[in-house]
Design a protein around this motif. Structure first.
Motif, short mmCIF file in Angstrom:
data_model
loop_
_atom_site.label_atom_id
_atom_site.label_comp_id
_atom_site.label_asym_id
_atom_site.label_seq_id
_atom_site.Cartn_x
_atom_site.Cartn_y
_atom_site.Cartn_z
N ARG A 1 -0.18 1.33 -0.64
CA ARG A 1 -0.41 -0.12 -0.79
C ARG A 1 -0.74 -0.75 0.56
N ARG B 1 -4.28 -2.58 1.37
CA ARG B 1 -4.34 -3.99 1.79
C ARG B 1 -5.14 -4.14 3.08
N LEU C 1 -4.72 -1.89 -6.74
CA LEU C 1 -4.96 -1.71 -5.31
C LEU C 1 -5.69 -0.41 -5.01
N ARG D 1 0.29 -3.69 -7.69
CA ARG D 1 1.00 -4.33 -6.58
C ARG D 1 2.51 -4.06 -6.62
N GLN E 1 -11.25 1.45 -2.38
CA GLN E 1 -10.03 1.56 -3.18
C GLN E 1 -9.91 2.90 -3.90
#
Length: 190
Positions: A15, A19, A132, A143, A166
């Protein structure tokens, strides 16, 4: 076999990487990939035949579904979006345009107005879901709230739209994680 703690740590690390990758994606590249992917989804027979489409309101750096929702409305499709329930699930509600949203109480993500007509998940012909990270087998990393993992089993067809950054070799998963049926991203279309 990795332990639940090890998988949770892998997810947390992935994650964080996702991000960062999404935040670093240049706006022009983002727009180009969103346009290519939205066109590819709309070129499928499943999209053409769908009478009820589910989309999501993108937050921050997520892949935007604005183009898909606008196209669905232009074609006269029913379009629904999720609203978080008090139990952490997602209920679906039909909206007729962008003015039919209010700020979400739970996360601040725009949600359908409280009086928007309900839509049963089984009545959705094609659901577009966020995430994500994704892999080639439909593995999906959200998430961390599990909202869409609880919705996915209720949808007959769930697709993801994603940026190329991704896509990973394998998404770590546990028994409660649900895959999507198909992942659309620009590199796969080339």
């Amino acid at each position: 076999m990795p332990t639940s703690l090890a998988i949770a740590e892998e997810k947390h690390a992935l994650r964080g990487r996702m991000r960062q990758a999404l935040a670093a994606l240049p706006p022009a590249r983002r727009a180009q990939e969103e346009e290519l992917v939205a066109a590819a989804v709309q070129a499928t027979p499943e999209w053409r035949d769908a009478k009820v489409v589910m989309a999501y309101r993108a937050i921050a750096t997520e892949f935007s579904t604005v183009g898909l929702a606008n196209a669905a409305w232009r074609l006269g499709k029913r379009v629904c979006f999720p609203r978080v329930t008090q139990w952490g699930g997602l209920d679906l509600h039909e909206v007729g345009g962008w003015s039919d949203f209010v700020p979400g109480a739970t996360y601040g993500i725009p949600e359908p107005k409280p009086d928007a007509p309900s839509v049963r998940a089984r009545d959705v012909d094609l659901g577009i879901v966020p995430g994500l990270a994704f892999d080639a087998k439909g593995g999906r990393l959200g998430r961390g709230g599990g909202h869409f993992d609880r919705l996915l089993p209720r949808l007959d067809r769930a697709w993801a739209v994603a940026f190329d950054c991704q896509i990973v070799p394998a998404v770590p998963h546990e028994g409660h994680d649900r895959p999507v049926d198909r992942v659309f991203h620009a590199a796969r279309l080339a």
